[in-house]
Design an enzyme around this catalytic site. Structure first.
Site, PDB file in Angstrom:
ATOM      1  N   PHE A  87      38.379  53.037  31.405  1.00  0.00           N
ATOM      2  CA  PHE A  87      38.705  53.660  32.728  1.00  0.00           C
ATOM      3  C   PHE A  87      39.756  52.998  33.171  1.00  0.00           C
ATOM      4  CE2 PHE A  87      38.627  55.190  37.060  1.00  0.00           C
ATOM      5  CZ  PHE A  87      38.644  56.691  36.675  1.00  0.00           C
ATOM      6  N   ASP A 118      43.467  44.718  33.715  1.00  0.00           N
ATOM      7  CA  ASP A 118      43.259  45.802  34.729  1.00  0.00           C
ATOM      8  C   ASP A 118      41.957  45.377  35.471  1.00  0.00           C
ATOM      9  OD1 ASP A 118      42.328  47.558  36.092  1.00  0.00           O
ATOM     10  OD2 ASP A 118      42.679  49.322  34.800  1.00  0.00           O
ATOM     11  N   LYS A 174      42.135  48.732  44.642  1.00  0.00           N
ATOM     12  CA  LYS A 174      40.668  48.861  45.296  1.00  0.00           C
ATOM     13  C   LYS A 174      40.595  47.659  46.334  1.00  0.00           C
ATOM     14  CE  LYS A 174      38.486  51.265  41.806  1.00  0.00           C
ATOM     15  NZ  LYS A 174      38.607  52.538  42.354  1.00  0.00           N
TER      16      LYS A 174
END
Length: 401
Positions: free
Chosen positions: A141, A226, A255
């Protein structure tokens, strides 16, 4: 003031149904706790998918944002501003890298990493134009843009958005042999999550990340980590890659970099790699804006102390010990994760992940399900041990028979 029912009904009527949120309407939050429109308190055990690593309303971050709000919030990159160089310098140093390319969202940062890898492949590695290939892992994801979902194996995220962007090859996560076999002279990068979050907090086999680093280095291929969810303290280290002593060629961050205050993301790498860009070839109006830089600089300063990483490691050991005990009782089939991050597979006989999440909500704890039977636990790193234990006690009660 709106009630829970009226607020949800209005949202259902006037917003696209791209999410299926739990039926709670948050009105305020502080630390690891949220309060809904009717005054009920909930322990946040999701932390905005790690965007809230430092808790809700963190005073240092709010003060940094307020101070910057009074000065200047946006210039665009048409001009320099007085927080930009400091932000890039400090983030590069935190990562042990040389250059930063700031964006806003995690998906934007992943798109930037893809563009960087392709441009590096053509300009530096010498791959023939239009043939660059990037290898990714199944069950990944990385975001929801058209290009990113083109290399997703999640049909819910991918279906009905074709035609899809070519140039990607998918291999099983954790399988070094498959990765090695997929590499060709036209491979420019391997893009991986050091721990797969949306897939259920999947930790790769020991030695996998180190093996990826060895393979990519041997084949002159970029290793892109990531760390949007796994980075910035969540796993007990600044970066999850550190657990295997691995330094990738490129970090993708987001984030928690914005402290739960503003969206901030970045690609961090060497001057050789990010130096492939020339003015006008990539950009973002809001990327690296003064407000974002001010908040992110405070995040970096907080991480430099090491206290949040240590807290995640120590409380994470406790979390996984307690969850491990639950796994001996039949209701919990498996527990995975690292630091203050866990994927908990619930036995289908006890309910779906959604049903367990709703039952926990009824007891004042907020988590989120994924892939049917799994719930994810990722509280803010500032959570107290007492609150963490209380949250775990609610999970035990929900799973008791």
């Amino acid at each position: 003031m709106a009630t829970t029912e009226s607020a949800i009904a209005s949202a259902e009527a006037h917003s696209a149904h791209n999410y299926h949120p739990l039926p709670v309407v948050v009105a305020s939050a502080d630390g690891a706790w949220m309060t809904d429109v009717e005054g009920r308190r909930f322990l946040d055990m999701l932390a905005g998918y790690s965007a809230l690593n430092f808790g809700h309303g963190n005073r240092r971050l709010i003060d940094a944002a307020k101070a910057q709000l009074e000065r200047v919030t946006l210039t665009s990159r048409a001009f320099h501003h007085d927080r930009f160089a400091e932000f890039c310098t400090q983030l590069a140093e935190l990562c042990g890298m040389e250059m930063v390319l700031p964006m806003n969202t995690g998906a934007e940062a992943v798109e930037t990493a893809v563009k960087t890898a392709r441009k590096w492949g053509y300009r530096t590695k010498g791959v023939p134009d239009g043939t660059a290939k990037i290898i990714v892992a199944a069950d990944n994801f990385h975001g929801r843009t058209t290009t990113i979902i083109s290399f997703s194996t999640d049909q819910e995220a991918r279906a009905d958005y074709g035609p899809y962007t070519p140039g990607f090859e998918i291999v099983p996560y954790g399988d070094l042999a498959a990765l090695d076999a997929a590499m060709t002279d036209n491979t420019v990068a391997v893009l991986l999550e050091p721990i797969q979050g949306e897939a259920g907090v999947l930790v790769p086999p020991p030695g996998y990340l180190a093996g990826v680093r060895e393979l990519t280095r041997a084949r002159n291929v970029l290793f892109i980590a990531d760390e949007i969810q796994s980075g910035l303290g969540r796993t007990g280290k600044t970066f999850a890659s550190e657990h295997e002593g691995v330094v990738p060629d490129m970090y993708v961050l987001g984030k928690a970099l914005g402290g739960g205050v503003v969206p901030v993301s970045a690609v961090v790498s060497s001057s050789e790699i990010l130096g492939v860009f020339r003015p006008g070839e990539h950009g973002s109006t809001f990327g690296g804006n003064p407000l974002a830089c001010a908040v992110a600089l405070e995040v970096i300063a907080m991480l430099r102390t090491g206290e949040y990483q240590q807290r995640a490691a120590e409380l994470g050991d406790h979390l996984h010990h307690e969850l491990g005990l639950m796994a001996t009782g039949g209701a919990v089939e498996a527990v995975r994760g690292r630091g203050l991050w866990a994927g908990v597979d619930i036995s289908p006989s006890y309910g779906t992940g959604r049903e367990i999440s709703e039952k926990l909500m009824g007891r004042g704890v907020l988590v989120k399900d994924t892939h049917g039977s799994t719930i994810r636990i990722a509280p803010p790193l500032v959570i107290s041990k007492e609150d963490l234990d209380w949250g775990l006690e609610q999970l035990r009660a929900v799973l008791a028979r």
